[in-house]
Enzyme design. Structure first.
Site, mmCIF file in Angstrom:
data_model
loop_
_atom_site.group_PDB
_atom_site.id
_atom_site.type_symbol
_atom_site.label_atom_id
_atom_site.label_comp_id
_atom_site.label_asym_id
_atom_site.label_seq_id
_atom_site.Cartn_x
_atom_site.Cartn_y
_atom_site.Cartn_z
ATOM 1 N N ASP A 159 0.764 -1.302 -0.097
ATOM 2 C CA ASP A 159 0.199 0.088 -0.190
ATOM 3 C C ASP A 159 0.790 1.435 -0.166
ATOM 4 O OD1 ASP A 159 -1.800 2.071 0.496
ATOM 5 O OD2 ASP A 159 -1.889 1.549 2.638
ATOM 6 N N ASP A 170 -5.337 -10.475 -14.936
ATOM 7 C CA ASP A 170 -6.618 -11.545 -14.701
ATOM 8 C C ASP A 170 -7.866 -10.954 -15.631
ATOM 9 O OD1 ASP A 170 -8.130 -13.491 -13.407
ATOM 10 O OD2 ASP A 170 -6.916 -13.154 -11.548
ATOM 11 N N ASP A 192 -10.080 -16.587 -15.772
ATOM 12 C CA ASP A 192 -10.645 -16.983 -14.663
ATOM 13 C C ASP A 192 -11.845 -17.734 -15.117
ATOM 14 O OD1 ASP A 192 -11.375 -16.384 -11.608
ATOM 15 O OD2 ASP A 192 -13.181 -15.934 -12.455
ATOM 16 N N GLU A 243 -7.785 -20.912 -16.008
ATOM 17 C CA GLU A 243 -8.034 -21.367 -14.629
ATOM 18 C C GLU A 243 -9.357 -22.277 -14.938
ATOM 19 O OE1 GLU A 243 -9.505 -20.610 -10.205
ATOM 20 O OE2 GLU A 243 -10.395 -19.562 -11.822
ATOM 21 N N ASP A 303 -1.821 -1.469 -3.845
ATOM 22 C CA ASP A 303 -2.011 -0.592 -5.150
ATOM 23 C C ASP A 303 -1.158 -1.068 -6.233
ATOM 24 O OD1 ASP A 303 -0.078 1.254 -4.331
ATOM 25 O OD2 ASP A 303 -1.363 1.848 -2.619
ATOM 26 N N HIS A 338 -4.532 -17.510 -4.272
ATOM 27 C CA HIS A 338 -5.209 -16.683 -3.511
ATOM 28 C C HIS A 338 -6.489 -17.344 -3.031
ATOM 29 C CE1 HIS A 338 -6.752 -16.381 -7.230
ATOM 30 N NE2 HIS A 338 -7.959 -15.684 -6.835
ATOM 31 N N ASP A 339 -6.628 -18.363 -3.484
ATOM 32 C CA ASP A 339 -7.868 -19.309 -3.236
ATOM 33 C C ASP A 339 -7.696 -20.412 -2.332
ATOM 34 O OD1 ASP A 339 -9.578 -17.585 -4.866
ATOM 35 O OD2 ASP A 339 -9.080 -19.028 -6.779
HETATM 36 C C1 NOJ Z 1 -11.608 -18.287 -9.303
HETATM 37 C C2 NOJ Z 1 -11.035 -16.983 -8.478
HETATM 38 O O1 NOJ Z 1 -9.404 -17.551 -8.482
HETATM 39 C C3 NOJ Z 1 -11.432 -16.815 -7.331
HETATM 40 O O2 NOJ Z 1 -11.040 -15.876 -6.477
HETATM 41 C C4 NOJ Z 1 -12.822 -16.356 -7.577
HETATM 42 O O3 NOJ Z 1 -13.705 -15.805 -6.233
HETATM 43 C C5 NOJ Z 1 -13.672 -17.099 -8.541
HETATM 44 N N1 NOJ Z 1 -13.113 -17.596 -9.623
HETATM 45 C C6 NOJ Z 1 -14.768 -16.495 -9.095
HETATM 46 O O4 NOJ Z 1 -14.617 -15.308 -10.129
#
Ligand code: NOJ
Length: 515
Positions: A23, A100, A202, A257, A31, A319-320
């Site tokens: 940040d 993305d 995505d 993805e 950012d 990040h998931d």
């Molecule tokens: C996959 C992404 O990696 C995730 O973070 C997101 O919540 C879902 N797709 C929906 O876009």
């Protein structure tokens, strides 16, 4: 070296979750300028390409994966000008930038959806999936991700349901409508014309849908619809996207993805070299730290992707999901061994910012939980130094710091040549200097059960042997497995440059160069 290969095969990619990187404005959220200021660090680390998670205008119901304008930057992250500066400065350092792209759904605040929901005869009605109720309920039994309730939301004013495979604030676009295809292609042109090197797409496997919207098999329906949607319509759409990318002068790349938990299905999204360049393959990410199970995943990737000349990808964290160090039980020696694995497999590795510091997930107290999908832990801010604000403009970022930020931060680990950060750097450098490691073939070797062993080889380069001891005991890996060889890299730094003794320390991994 490797100049005959496309860049995305030999590259090491690095994912940045912009909110969590740095940040510079004092609002507690990372950012674009924060990324720009740390490009020298990324160049020093040696990565070749950055993947930036979404920074588009968004109400942030899903932290940016709910896009309200595909062609603008959310003020939280900066401006288009900031993006252009970041891109130019990255390119100046030979760092490629992939962004993305979220094609399956928009935000419910996107002007397209606002129009679409305004009336049944709005020209954009058919840009999304609207259906009448079936009996008293939703049109089919599809289940949404995150809520695990119906993937349909009833709209009182027009008395129809709309489809949302994720949150109700993320309505699914109707890619079977050519106007949607054209509008989404425009968004690709927008960023390609600005100079981006490609896209991470995505949940790309969701864009084609069963036109009949038939029920999911009842025994699978408790799952969300996401891993069940595998349709021929998507492949047709991807071929057009590939043509669009290929119409550009440089080598632009798309990595999909594909959240289908079967490598043989993932393989189909490469097409015959006419769909996506790369695809994420999630089964390895969900594989526990076990030599035999990892061996199976590598075999499977080779079997499914090798014959169709599709280039693999490898990911341990993103990040998931919980960070892999946390998932694998927290030991640093294991995280180091995992780094050797990730950076020596055949295929493009994608690192997740902070794994090079050996970060674990942060602990999120109940009152600070934010994400509807329970993924806050892996999104903890990156600590840049040992000061109270850890190099952020605010001492109080949007999520808690990860464990030990006073010691486990970029400045301190940079100073320590024995740190995990330096191990990542050495591995990336070794990969770059070796055709065998970067683009060579792989052969799995038999050895002790707890040791995963493979050979990497390419014409004109010395064979490399990778031995990973998954056990917590010293294990001998017979020298005749490798022949006379020198330790090029050891996960604990021990014995580098010396002949391999044949014994691996507990949870130690080595890269050997055959003499
Ligand atoms: C996959 C992404 O990696 C995730 O973070 C997101 O919540 C879902 N797709 C929906 O876009």
């Amino acid at each position: 070296m490797n100049s005959a290969q496309p860049w995305w095969k030999s590259c090491v990619a690095y994912q940045i979750y912009p909110r969590s990187f740095c940040d510079t404005t004092g609002n507690g959220v990372g950012d674009l300028e924060g990324i720009r200021r740390h490009l020298d660090y990324l160049a020093w680390l040696g990565v070749d390409a950055l993947w930036l998670s979404p920074f588009y205008k968004s109400p942030m119901a899903d932290y940016g994966y709910d896009v309200a304008d595909y062609c603008d930057v959310d003020p939280l992250f900066g401006t288009l000008d900031d993006f252009d500066k970041l891109l130019a400065d990255a390119h100046r350092r030979n760092l490629r930038v992939i962004i993305d792209w979220v094609p399956n759904h928009t935000s419910d605040q996107h002007p397209w959806f606002i129009e679409s929901r305004s009336s049944r005869d709005n020209p954009k009605r058919n840009w999304y999936w609207w259906r009448d109720p079936k009996g008293d309920g939703p049109p089919n039994n599809w289940i949404a991700s995150f809520t695990f309730g119906p993937a349909w939301e009833f709209d009182e004013s027009t008395q129809q349901y709309y489809l949302h495979t994720f949150l109700p604030q993320q309505p699914d676009l109707n890619w079977h409508n050519p106007e949607v295809v054209a509008a989404m292609h425009e968004t690709l042109h927008f960023w390609l014309d600005r100079g981006v090197d490609g896209f991470r797409m995505d949940v790309i496997h969701l864009i084609g849908k069963d036109p009949e919207l038939g029920d999911d098999p009842p025994d699978l329906a408790p799952l969300s619809h996401v891993p069940l949607n595998h349709r021929p319509e998507t492949h047709e759409l991807l071929r057009d996207i590939r043509l669009l990318l290929d119409s550009y002068d440089r080598d632009r790349m798309a990595v999909g993805e594909v959240y289908l938990l079967d490598t043989s299905l993932v393989a189909t999204y490469y097409g015959h070299g006419d769909e996506l360049h790369l695809n994420f393959n999630f089964p390895p990410l969900y594989t526990p730290w076990d030599a035999a199970l990892w061996r199976q995943q590598i075999e499977k990737a080779e079997q499914e992707l090798g014959p169709i000349d599709a280039w693999p990808t490898w990911v341990l964290s993103n990040h998931d999901n919980k960070r892999h160090r946390t998932r694998y039980g927290g030991s640093e020696s294991r995280a180091r061994a995992a780094a050797v694995l990730l950076l020596t497999l055949r295929g493009t590795p994608f690192l997740y910012a902070g794994e090079e510091l050996g970060l674990e997930d942060c602990v999120v107290p109940p009152e600070r939980v934010l994400d509807p999908g329970g993924r806050d832990g892996c999104r903890a801010p990156i600590p840049w130094d040992g000061s109270p604000s850890h190099g952020w403009a605010s001492a109080d970022p949007w999520l808690p710091w990860p464990p030990e930020p006073d010691k486990r931060n970029v400045a301190d680990l940079t100073e320590d040549p024995e740190s995990i950060l330096h191990l990542y750097r050495r591995l990336i450098a070794a990969r770059k200097a070796s055709a065998a490691l970067a683009v060579g073939s792989i052969e799995l070797l038999d050895g002790p059960d707890v040791v995963l062993a493979y050979r990497r080889y390419a014409p004109g380069d010395n064979d490399r042997f990778v031995l990973i001891n998954f056990s917590q005991a010293p294990t001998s890996a017979p020298v005749d497995l490798t022949g006379p060889a020198v330790v090029e890299i050891a996960s604990d730094g021990e014995g580098e440059g010396a002949p391999f003794t044949g014994v691996l320390a507990p949870e130690q991994a080595v890269v050997l160069r055959r003499c």
